[in-house]
Design an enzyme around this catalytic site. Structure first.
Site, PDB file in Angstrom:
ATOM      1  N   ASN A  33      -3.989   2.218   8.880  1.00 62.14           N
ATOM      2  CA  ASN A  33      -5.426   2.170   8.569  1.00 62.14           C
ATOM      3  C   ASN A  33      -5.933   0.725   8.537  1.00 62.14           C
ATOM      4  OD1 ASN A  33      -4.339   1.167   6.224  1.00 62.14           O
ATOM      5  ND2 ASN A  33      -5.040   2.826   4.903  1.00 62.14           N
ATOM      6  N   ASP A  42       3.891  -7.926  -1.563  1.00 56.75           N
ATOM      7  CA  ASP A  42       3.537  -6.797  -2.428  1.00 56.75           C
ATOM      8  C   ASP A  42       4.762  -6.105  -3.001  1.00 56.75           C
ATOM      9  OD1 ASP A  42       4.376  -5.796   0.005  1.00 56.75           O
ATOM     10  OD2 ASP A  42       2.503  -4.825   0.514  1.00 56.75           O
TER      11      ASP A  42
HETATM   12  C1  GLP Z   1       3.506  -0.918   3.925  1.00 60.10           C
HETATM   13  C2  GLP Z   1       3.499  -2.392   3.544  1.00 60.10           C
HETATM   14  C3  GLP Z   1       2.816  -3.235   4.590  1.00 60.10           C
HETATM   15  C4  GLP Z   1       3.331  -2.868   5.963  1.00 60.10           C
HETATM   16  C5  GLP Z   1       3.017  -1.428   6.241  1.00 60.10           C
HETATM   17  C6  GLP Z   1       3.411  -0.981   7.638  1.00 60.10           C
HETATM   18  O1  GLP Z   1       2.343  -0.270   3.578  1.00 60.10           O
HETATM   19  N1  GLP Z   1       2.881  -2.633   2.282  1.00 60.10           N
HETATM   20  O2  GLP Z   1       3.027  -4.598   4.300  1.00 60.10           O
HETATM   21  O3  GLP Z   1       2.747  -3.697   6.933  1.00 60.10           O
HETATM   22  O4  GLP Z   1       3.741  -0.663   5.283  1.00 60.10           O
HETATM   23  O5  GLP Z   1       4.747  -0.613   7.656  1.00 60.10           O
HETATM   24  P1  GLP Z   1       5.559  -0.310   8.954  1.00 60.10           P
HETATM   25  O6  GLP Z   1       5.927  -1.643   9.527  1.00 60.10           O
HETATM   26  O7  GLP Z   1       6.763   0.450   8.480  1.00 60.10           O
HETATM   27  O8  GLP Z   1       4.697   0.477   9.861  1.00 60.10           O
END
Ligand code: GLP
Length: 246
Positions: free
Chosen positions: A136, A67
């Protein structure tokens, strides 16, 4: 689903890196599906260390990222292209042209999503797709919704995601409100899936993803239907799951 229960973030990162390295060693010209967020950073550090020791080469690897934020240039330090350069690509021997991240700057986001889906399809989809988990239950930027989006698409970020990611920006107002993300269908076509999760604030999402009902309200729950999923998590992230982890 295979579950690895690791003591802490560092152990989780080493285990995840070992699984990614095993993929690259067994198929040097594989397609790696890569993820951003704070969770995979330790695994990327370990992969860089193995590369620098001469034990791991990405020279034939192609990568496809999940993404990108809409509106952020690749040079913006919170863009996911910048993240990947900074946390992995600049430190290993992957060929820059073989790395793929959706463009956040495309004027026609729908056309960019269609182009990106074609790129992933032409590569034959990921051999191994790495995934973090949103609090979420989102994967990539597939937010809770009423159906499972099939292909790469433009998505409105939920308030909870904007708030969770605000820590990386000057304020919540600076977090982009939209993103381009692989669809659930794109992700589910990966031959193998590797989910990483760390910390107590992921325990609920892990529990729902692994043991809850399969519903687009918890996008990660669809992974229960994938034939080859490995979850690598630390004890805090697994705290809501009963025994059964090995
Ligand atoms: C973002 C990304 C996700 C990721 C999520 C969790 O929203 N688009 O791909 O898994 O963050 O991030 P973190 O690993 O910092 O908790």
């Amino acid at each position: 689903m295979r579950i690895y229960r690791e003591k802490d973030y560092d152990a989780m990162s080493r285990r995840a890196a070992a699984i990614i390295a095993a993929q690259v060693v067994s198929k040097p010209d594989c397609v790696l599906g890569l993820a951003t967020g704070s969770t995979p950073i330790g695994a990327y550090k370990q992969l860089i260390a193995w590369h620098k020791q001469g034990d791991l080469s990405f020279a034939e690897v192609h990568s496809v990222n999940l993404d990108e934020y809409a509106g952020l240039a690749p040079t913006h330090d919170q863009s996911y292209r910048y993240f990947m350069q900074d946390n992995l690509f600049n430190h290993v021997d992957i060929v820059p042209e073989n790395t793929n991240v959706p463009s956040g700057l495309a004027e026609d986001a729908a056309a960019e999503c269609a182009r990106y889906e074609r790129v992933v399809a032409e590569l034959g989809y990921a051999d191994l797709q790495l995934l973090g988990l949103g609090r979420n239950g989102h994967i990539g930027f597939n937010e809770p919704c009423t159906d499972f989006p099939k292909a790469t698409h433009l998505v409105d970020l939920t308030q909870s995601t904007i708030e969770a990611n605000a820590r990386f920006f000057a304020s919540a107002d600076d977090v982009p409100k939209q993103a381009l993300t692989m669809g659930i269908g794109t992700i589910m076509r990966a031959r193998k899936i590797l989910i990483v999760a760390s910390g107590a604030d992921k325990a609920d999402a892990v529990w729902k993803a692994v043991a809850g009902p399969i519903t687009p309200e918890v996008p990660a729950s669809i992974l229960q239907l994938h034939p080859d999923v490995t979850l690598v998590a630390d004890e805090a992230a697994l705290s809501k799951l009963a025994e059964g982890a090995k």
